[in-house]
Design an enzyme around this catalytic site. Structure first.
Site, PDB file in Angstrom:
ATOM      1  N   THR A  76     -13.069 -31.082 -21.281  1.00 50.69           N
ATOM      2  CA  THR A  76     -13.360 -31.044 -19.849  1.00 50.69           C
ATOM      3  C   THR A  76     -13.833 -29.671 -19.386  1.00 50.69           C
ATOM      4  O   THR A  76     -14.873 -29.554 -18.722  1.00 50.69           O
ATOM      5  CB  THR A  76     -12.113 -31.444 -19.037  1.00 50.69           C
ATOM      6  OG1 THR A  76     -11.443 -32.529 -19.684  1.00 50.69           O
ATOM      7  CG2 THR A  76     -12.490 -31.840 -17.621  1.00 50.69           C
ATOM      8  N   THR A  77     -13.096 -28.635 -19.706  1.00 49.71           N
ATOM      9  CA  THR A  77     -13.396 -27.294 -19.194  1.00 49.71           C
ATOM     10  C   THR A  77     -14.741 -26.797 -19.716  1.00 49.71           C
ATOM     11  O   THR A  77     -15.539 -26.205 -18.969  1.00 49.71           O
ATOM     12  CB  THR A  77     -12.277 -26.309 -19.565  1.00 49.71           C
ATOM     13  OG1 THR A  77     -11.016 -26.861 -19.160  1.00 49.71           O
ATOM     14  CG2 THR A  77     -12.481 -24.976 -18.871  1.00 49.71           C
ATOM     15  N   LYS A 156     -13.675 -32.289 -10.496  1.00 49.49           N
ATOM     16  CA  LYS A 156     -13.092 -32.758 -11.761  1.00 49.49           C
ATOM     17  C   LYS A 156     -11.922 -33.693 -11.485  1.00 49.49           C
ATOM     18  O   LYS A 156     -11.114 -33.430 -10.598  1.00 49.49           O
ATOM     19  CB  LYS A 156     -12.602 -31.551 -12.573  1.00 49.49           C
ATOM     20  CG  LYS A 156     -11.569 -31.875 -13.665  1.00 49.49           C
ATOM     21  CD  LYS A 156     -10.971 -30.598 -14.234  1.00 49.49           C
ATOM     22  CE  LYS A 156      -9.734 -30.882 -15.083  1.00 49.49           C
ATOM     23  NZ  LYS A 156      -9.135 -29.635 -15.617  1.00 49.49           N
ATOM     24  N   HIS A 158      -8.974 -36.385 -13.747  1.00 44.95           N
ATOM     25  CA  HIS A 158      -8.477 -37.103 -14.924  1.00 44.95           C
ATOM     26  C   HIS A 158      -8.099 -38.539 -14.570  1.00 44.95           C
ATOM     27  O   HIS A 158      -7.650 -39.289 -15.443  1.00 44.95           O
ATOM     28  CB  HIS A 158      -7.257 -36.396 -15.519  1.00 44.95           C
ATOM     29  CG  HIS A 158      -7.584 -35.119 -16.231  1.00 44.95           C
ATOM     30  ND1 HIS A 158      -8.708 -34.971 -17.020  1.00 44.95           N
ATOM     31  CD2 HIS A 158      -6.915 -33.931 -16.287  1.00 44.95           C
ATOM     32  CE1 HIS A 158      -8.721 -33.741 -17.526  1.00 44.95           C
ATOM     33  NE2 HIS A 158      -7.659 -33.094 -17.097  1.00 44.95           N
TER      34      HIS A 158
END
Length: 343
Positions: A76-77, A156, A158
Site C-alpha cells: 500500500t505505502t 487510502k 483497507h
C-alpha cells in the site's frame, strides 16, 4: 452529522460470537472493546467501526479523487507514493517534507484504536492539553478529514469495496493492490506485533491459524481481494499485483501513469524508480508514522513499519508442515475464483 436517511446501511453489523471474541481479546491485547462481523462476508473489524460505518459508506466523493484500496500489507505505502508523485508532477521536495499520512490519509485508521488504549498512551506520556489534542486528531474519522482536503484528493482505505460508498467506482479512480496471502500474512504478523494498539504477542504459526480462520482485522482475505478482482474491468479500476511491482516496477509506473491520464518521460520514470527503491524509502523522513515516538505505541525490538520490500519472504517463516497446510487452504479458495497469485 449524518441525517437519519444517511444512517441506513445495506449490510449488517453484529458482534462476533462470545467465544471467538474472548479468544481474540486474549490474543490481541490492544483491542479492549471487542470485535465485529460486518456484512454477508463477515469482515472482522474493531468495535470502533460501528460508530463510524455510516460515515464511511455515505462519505462525500469527488470526481477527481484517487483512491487506493488494499488488504493490509499488500504494498500500500509504496503504491501511495507512486500515485502521489504521478498526481503531483513529481514534487519530490513536498514528498520528502510532508508526511505521507497527511498527503495521502488512511481514512479508516480511526477504526483501529480503542478509547481505553488512547487514554493509556495519554497518561503514560503525561501529555498536556495540546499534546492530547494532537494525539487524538490522529484518530479523526477519515470521512471528516477528507471533507477538509483540497481537490484533487488521494485517499487510502483497507475497507473492502462493499463497505465503501456504492458509487465509488463510478465516481473516482481506484487502484487496488493485491499480494499473495503468504507474504501478506508474514508482513501482517510483524505489524500486529509492532503496533501495541493491536498487540499480538504469539508466534507465527498461531497467527497463520487466525489468518486462515478469517480472524485478523479486515479478513476474510480472499473475499476482500475477490470483490475488487471481479470489478477489475471497470474503466475506473486499476488492479495491480505487488509481485509485478517488485519484478518490473518500470512497467507498473507506465501502466499507472496511463490510468491516471499522465504522460511521463523516461528520465522522469528513472528518477521515480530510484525514489521508490526500498533503500530510499527507509531514508525518506515522510514515511515516518505519526505517534510512533510516543511511549507505549510500538513494541521495542520488532521490525519497523517499512520492512523488506521483497516478494517471497514467506519461505523463511513457514515450516514445511505449515506450508502444506497453507497450500491446501490456497487451493480450496482458488477453486472459487479465477484469481491466481504469484508465490
Amino acid at each position: 452529522m449524518l441525517g437519519r436517511d444517511k444512517m441506513d446501511l445495506p449490510f449488517d453489523i453484529k458482534d462476533v460470537p462470545n467465544e471467538i471474541n474472548k479468544e481474540l481479546m486474549t490474543l490481541f491485547t490492544g483491542q479492549r472493546e471487542g470485535f465485529l462481523h460486518v456484512g454477508p462476508k463477515n469482515y472482522l473489524l474493531s468495535s470502533e467501526y460501528k460508530r463510524q460505518a455510516a460515515g464511511f459508506y455515505h462519505m462525500e466523493l469527488r470526481p477527481d479523487d484517487t483512491w487506493i484500496v488494499t488488504f493490509p500489507r499488500s504494498g500500500t505505502t509504496l503504491t501511495q507514493e507512486l500515485l502521489w508523485l504521478l498526481k503531483n508532477d513529481f514534487d519530490y521536495e513536498t514528498a520528502r517534507r510532508v508526511k505521507i499520512v497527511e498527503r495521502f490519509p488512511f481514512i479508516d485508521l480511526s477504526t483501529i484504536t480503542c478509547e481505553e488504549f488512547k487514554k493509556e498512551i495519554i497518561q503514560k506520556n503525561k501529555l498536556d492539553q495540546k499534546g492530547e489534542e494532537a494525539f487524538r486528531n490522529r484518530f479523526t474519522p477519515g470521512y471528516e478529514t477528507a471533507q477538509k482536503m483540497k481537490s484533487p484528493r488521494l485517499l487510502k482505505s483497507h475497507l473492502p469495496m462493499s463497505l465503501l460508498p456504492s458509487r465509488l467506482l463510478d465516481t473516482c479512480k481506484v487502484v487496488y493492490v493485491a499480494r499473495n496471502p503468504k507474504d501478506v500474512a508474514v508482513s501482517l504478523y510483524y505489524q500486529n506485533r509492532l503496533l501495541k494498539d493491536i498487540g499480538f504477542e504469539r508466534d507465527f504459526d498461531e497467527f497463520w491459524n487466525l489468518f486462515e480462520r478469517d480472524l485478523v482485522l479486515w479478513a476474510p482475505f480472499w473475499s476482500h481481494v475477490d470483490e475488487a478482482w471481479k470489478q477489475r474491468d471497470h474503466p475506473n479500476m486499476l488492479f495491480l499485483f505487488y509481485e509485478d511491482m517488485i519484478k518490473d516496477m518500470e512497467s507498473v509506473v507506465y501502466k499507472t501513469a496511463t490510468f491516471l491520464n499522465k504522460t511521463v518521460s523516461k528520465e522522469e520514470v528513472n528518477k521515480l524508480l530510484d525514489h521508490l527503491r526500498i533503500e530510499s524509502f527507509r531514508k525518506n523522513p515522510s514515511m515516518m508514522q505519526a505517534a510512533y515516538h510516543l511511549q507505549g505505541m510500538v513494541r521495542e525490538g520488532e521490525p519497523g513499519f517499512i520492512r523488506q520490500g521483497k516478494s517471497g519472504t514467506w519461505r523463511s517463516e513457514f515450516s514445511p508442515e505449515l506450508n502444506t497446510k497453507a497450500d491446501k487452504w490456497v487451493k480450496e479458495h482458488e477453486e472459487l475464483t479465477d484469481l491466481r497469485f504469484q508465490f
